[in-house]
Motif scaffolding. Sequence first.
Motif, short mmCIF file in Angstrom:
data_model
loop_
_atom_site.label_atom_id
_atom_site.label_comp_id
_atom_site.label_asym_id
_atom_site.label_seq_id
_atom_site.Cartn_x
_atom_site.Cartn_y
_atom_site.Cartn_z
N SER A 195 38.37 4.78 9.74
CA SER A 195 36.83 4.78 9.59
C SER A 195 36.59 5.42 8.28
CB SER A 195 36.23 5.49 10.72
OG SER A 195 36.42 6.97 10.58
N MET A 196 37.09 6.23 7.72
CA MET A 196 36.87 6.70 6.38
C MET A 196 37.03 5.76 5.33
SD MET A 196 36.02 9.95 6.36
CE MET A 196 35.07 9.50 8.22
N LEU A 197 37.99 4.82 5.58
CA LEU A 197 38.10 3.99 4.56
C LEU A 197 37.25 2.63 4.89
CD1 LEU A 197 42.19 4.40 4.20
CD2 LEU A 197 40.28 4.99 2.79
N LEU A 214 35.79 16.16 13.18
CA LEU A 214 34.35 15.41 13.28
C LEU A 214 34.91 14.62 14.65
CD1 LEU A 214 32.00 14.00 12.20
CD2 LEU A 214 33.73 12.31 10.97
N ALA A 254 42.49 8.89 -1.99
CA ALA A 254 41.99 7.99 -0.86
C ALA A 254 42.79 6.83 -0.97
CB ALA A 254 40.45 7.80 -0.89
N SER A 257 46.29 6.96 0.23
CA SER A 257 46.22 7.37 1.72
C SER A 257 46.89 6.32 2.55
CB SER A 257 45.06 7.79 2.15
OG SER A 257 44.18 6.99 2.40
N PHE A 306 27.06 10.78 4.22
CA PHE A 306 28.17 11.12 5.23
C PHE A 306 28.49 12.81 5.17
CE2 PHE A 306 31.41 10.45 7.87
CZ PHE A 306 32.39 10.96 7.61
N MET A 335 46.94 4.44 9.55
CA MET A 335 46.67 3.78 8.41
C MET A 335 47.87 2.75 7.64
SD MET A 335 44.40 6.49 6.52
CE MET A 335 45.11 8.10 6.76
N TYR A 391 28.84 14.94 8.27
CA TYR A 391 30.18 15.68 8.73
C TYR A 391 30.10 17.01 8.91
CZ TYR A 391 34.85 17.76 8.36
OH TYR A 391 35.82 18.37 8.61
N VAL A 426 33.72 4.01 -0.02
CA VAL A 426 33.18 2.81 0.74
C VAL A 426 32.38 3.28 1.93
CG1 VAL A 426 35.23 1.71 0.08
CG2 VAL A 426 35.34 3.05 2.21
N PRO A 427 31.66 2.18 2.53
CA PRO A 427 30.85 2.68 3.64
C PRO A 427 31.69 2.93 4.78
CG PRO A 427 30.38 0.21 2.94
CD PRO A 427 31.26 0.99 2.13
N LYS A 428 31.45 4.08 5.55
CA LYS A 428 32.36 4.52 6.44
C LYS A 428 31.70 3.68 7.95
CE LYS A 428 33.37 8.00 3.82
NZ LYS A 428 34.45 7.98 3.01
N THR A 429 32.92 3.23 8.37
CA THR A 429 32.68 2.66 9.75
C THR A 429 32.41 3.74 10.62
OG1 THR A 429 34.81 1.61 9.08
CG2 THR A 429 33.86 0.96 11.12
N VAL A 430 31.11 3.37 11.39
CA VAL A 430 30.47 4.30 12.35
C VAL A 430 31.24 4.18 13.83
CG1 VAL A 430 28.44 4.73 13.62
CG2 VAL A 430 28.32 4.12 11.28
N LEU A 431 31.80 5.08 14.22
CA LEU A 431 32.52 5.05 15.38
C LEU A 431 31.57 5.12 16.79
CD1 LEU A 431 35.60 7.46 14.68
CD2 LEU A 431 35.59 4.92 14.76
N TYR A 432 30.57 5.76 16.62
CA TYR A 432 29.66 5.86 17.79
C TYR A 432 28.37 4.91 17.71
CZ TYR A 432 32.47 10.09 17.93
OH TYR A 432 33.46 11.16 18.04
N ARG A 468 43.32 11.78 4.41
CA ARG A 468 42.74 10.66 5.11
C ARG A 468 41.53 9.78 4.72
NH1 ARG A 468 46.60 13.18 7.11
NH2 ARG A 468 46.52 14.37 9.02
N GLY A 469 41.45 9.83 3.34
CA GLY A 469 40.62 9.06 2.76
C GLY A 469 39.07 9.33 2.97
N PHE A 470 38.93 10.75 3.20
CA PHE A 470 37.46 11.15 3.26
C PHE A 470 36.53 10.86 2.02
CE2 PHE A 470 34.63 13.93 5.44
CZ PHE A 470 33.83 14.69 4.50
N SER A 471 37.18 10.93 0.82
CA SER A 471 36.44 10.70 -0.41
C SER A 471 36.22 9.26 -0.86
CB SER A 471 36.66 11.59 -1.62
OG SER A 471 36.61 12.92 -1.40
N ALA A 472 36.77 8.42 -0.08
CA ALA A 472 36.63 6.96 -0.50
C ALA A 472 35.17 6.45 -0.67
CB ALA A 472 37.28 6.24 0.45
#
Lengths: 297, 211
Positions: free
Chosen positions: A122-124, A109, A89, A92, B86, A171, B90, B162-168, B156-160
Amino acid sequence: MVLEAMQDILMHPIVVEGFSYSYPSKPNVLNDLSFRVERGEALGIIGPNGAGKSTLCKALNGLVPHFYGGRVKGRIYVVGMDTLKHTVAELSTKVGLVFQEPETQLSGLALTVEDEISFGLSMLGYPKETIQERTWQALEKVGLQGLEKRSPFELSGGQQQRLAIATVLAMRPEVLVLDEPAAQLDPLGKTQVFNVLKELLRDGATIVVAEHEIEELATFTDHLILLDGGRIVSEGVSRDVFKQVERLKSAGVDPPSVTELAYLVEKVCGLNRDHYPITVDEALSFFLELLEDGGRV
Amino acid sequence: MMLVVLPWMALAVPILSLPLGFPWNETVVYRLNLLGLDLPVYLEGLAWGFTWPLRIGVTISAALLFYLTTQHTALIAMLFKFRLPFRFIYMVAATLQLIPLMVDEVRSIYQAQLARGLRTDVSIVKKLWNFLLLVVPLTLSSLGKVQTRAIALESRGFSAQVPKTVLYDIRFKTVDYLFFTCMAAVTLYLGYLYVTAGYSPFVRLRFLLAG
């Protein structure tokens, strides 16, 4: 000595030092690789199937070894960061990896193209405004404007690969790594993808591509690495590597057709030119020259 | 729906109504003469045999209805609002997206098998075997895809952490609150009826056909 090495690491986006890797189930997939990538250059990785191209690409972003386990020797430094000491991460944001399978690498997703591009950010945990801005920029870079609201699964292969590139671009990595991006695409898709890469290079991106599409690589790569059995069999400026027709063929890689033709012409006619053409345009001038000389040695 | 409910009924009715030692079987409705044995058929078991599968049918219909009529974005936004982990969100979202893809893939596997000589004009047993020939390739290819998708997500940073930014985004409207309160009220009322009027075999052993 240490200071020089450190400077080296800091100045080059990618520094690979004596890197060897064995998967848990497969030993010696990579053997003692050492090379550097300069900022703003395009490095091509060629080699037969099973040579370790994919593994090398995955090693550049930390998947090898963090995701797969296995044994590592040596080091890889990406933008000064040791891949062994940082998570995937974290890496990335420095290295963006694009995979071969256009559809399978989509996140699953996102319901729209723009959500897919925003996925990594958004993951980061980036704030919404940044995400929107960067998403739009990435969308424009790859030429998918107008398709933002479509489902990612409705796109063609070439469009999906460009979407994957956009996802990674959002990114803002320092290096873009692509593992056979054109492998599963039709000719139109391939052209689209390579055009995007050339455009990115013009903007100063650093790109590493592992590919079988030799002809395309000949048009934009600066350096090449020929990998066989996990070892670097040949490396250097693209032109010089392509010139080694015999070595390429014995490794199971076909050089560009025009290069091979020039090589054979030389062998048969006993001519001696110091350079071979690697693209069709170069071949045109090369052979015109030959014809003008009347085929004299 | 009938496909789900009827077989279960066919299974449940005989099992529950015959004297196999269920504690709630008291009222004898009929006596069967089977294989020389005099078997009593109990009312309670009979009733249960019919109502249980129907209840399952209702539950499944409700779930399907929810799935088919809810906008995916709204559903995912709601899950985020409930602050579920999360990875769970997912899982739900990916399932929604990927089921249609699997359906397409089954179709193409079917065509491939037909081209390799799969016969469809065969007995029921062979048809079950054919089913296996579709499911196994699907499972194997899905497993492969899962790995690719997993490494793509990681990259793509899935396991980071950090709080994920909510898109919806989704907001509760007055209608939603109204709906929730009504639903809660009805549930409580039905629960009260259920317990006091004795439809449950655990509260009263004697119960009516409507149970």
